[in-house]
Design an enzyme around this catalytic site. Sequence first.
Site, PDB file in Angstrom:
ATOM      1  N   ASP A  12       0.872  -1.164   0.000  1.00 56.55           N
ATOM      2  CA  ASP A  12       0.000   0.000   0.000  1.00 56.55           C
ATOM      3  C   ASP A  12       0.924   1.234   0.000  1.00 56.55           C
ATOM      4  O   ASP A  12       2.086   1.142   0.415  1.00 56.55           O
ATOM      5  CB  ASP A  12      -0.863  -0.042   1.271  1.00 56.55           C
TER       6      ASP A  12
HETATM    7  C1  2OP Z   1      -3.654   3.679  -0.466  1.00 54.19           C
HETATM    8  O1  2OP Z   1      -4.336   3.001  -1.235  1.00 54.19           O
HETATM    9  C2  2OP Z   1      -5.282   3.095   1.333  1.00 54.19           C
HETATM   10  O2  2OP Z   1      -4.555   5.288   1.025  1.00 54.19           O
HETATM   11  C3  2OP Z   1      -4.220   3.989   0.908  1.00 54.19           C
HETATM   12  O3  2OP Z   1      -2.510   4.044  -0.759  1.00 54.19           O
END
Ligand code: 2OP
Length: 223
Positions: A12
Amino acid sequence: MEPKMVKALVFDAYGTLFDVRSVLNRCEDVFPGHGSDLTGLWRAKQLEYTWLRSLMGRYEDFWQVTQNGLVFGCRSLGLAPSQDQIDYLMQAYLALEPFPEIAAALDALDGLPCSILSNGTPTMLQSVVHSAGLESRFQHILSVDEVRIYKPSPVVYRLAEDRLGIRREEIGFVSSNCWDVAGAKAFGFQTFWLNRQKAPAELLGVEPDQIIGSAMELTSVLS
Ligand code: 2OP
């Protein structure tokens, strides 16, 4: 639980690789005394809007959602930002600071392919990765913009499985957002919750496979 074979890691971006609280200085600069509150409200509303828009079936890209979260955050503090102030604050998102251990942690992974899967638009992601000098570390930088729905929709995690060409159970997904880990685990990835803040786990019916306090721990939990 012992990790099964992990052939690639998917990270992420916001909150995991890049510190969303690094907008604080600009917030404080523009609205003295409100920096901390605005930083928290901005992030919370940004995420809320991703979930609401996904449920509504009304996708709008993360740059716009982030800007709307900022404006709402300002209004809820009784602040009325000018367009110049909004533009100045939004620029912070293009150059968020990486967490201090990230470059060393990626180096320590010793050739394990790493990619990003994020809500961010391709432009936002390219920009923040470039500003942190991390371009050479990632094989794929994948944006939900391709599928026009936000995490934690399984459609998003499937994008990574499809583009990496690796079965989901052989992909390790790393996020500091526990709800994102829950979505990834429900989809079938092996999951690593990067819980730097020692936050309580979300009660979403799925548990992370591993919980780590720093990205530096990935090497040991994967060995
Ligand atoms: C991202 O998708 C969840 O903000 C987070 O990078």
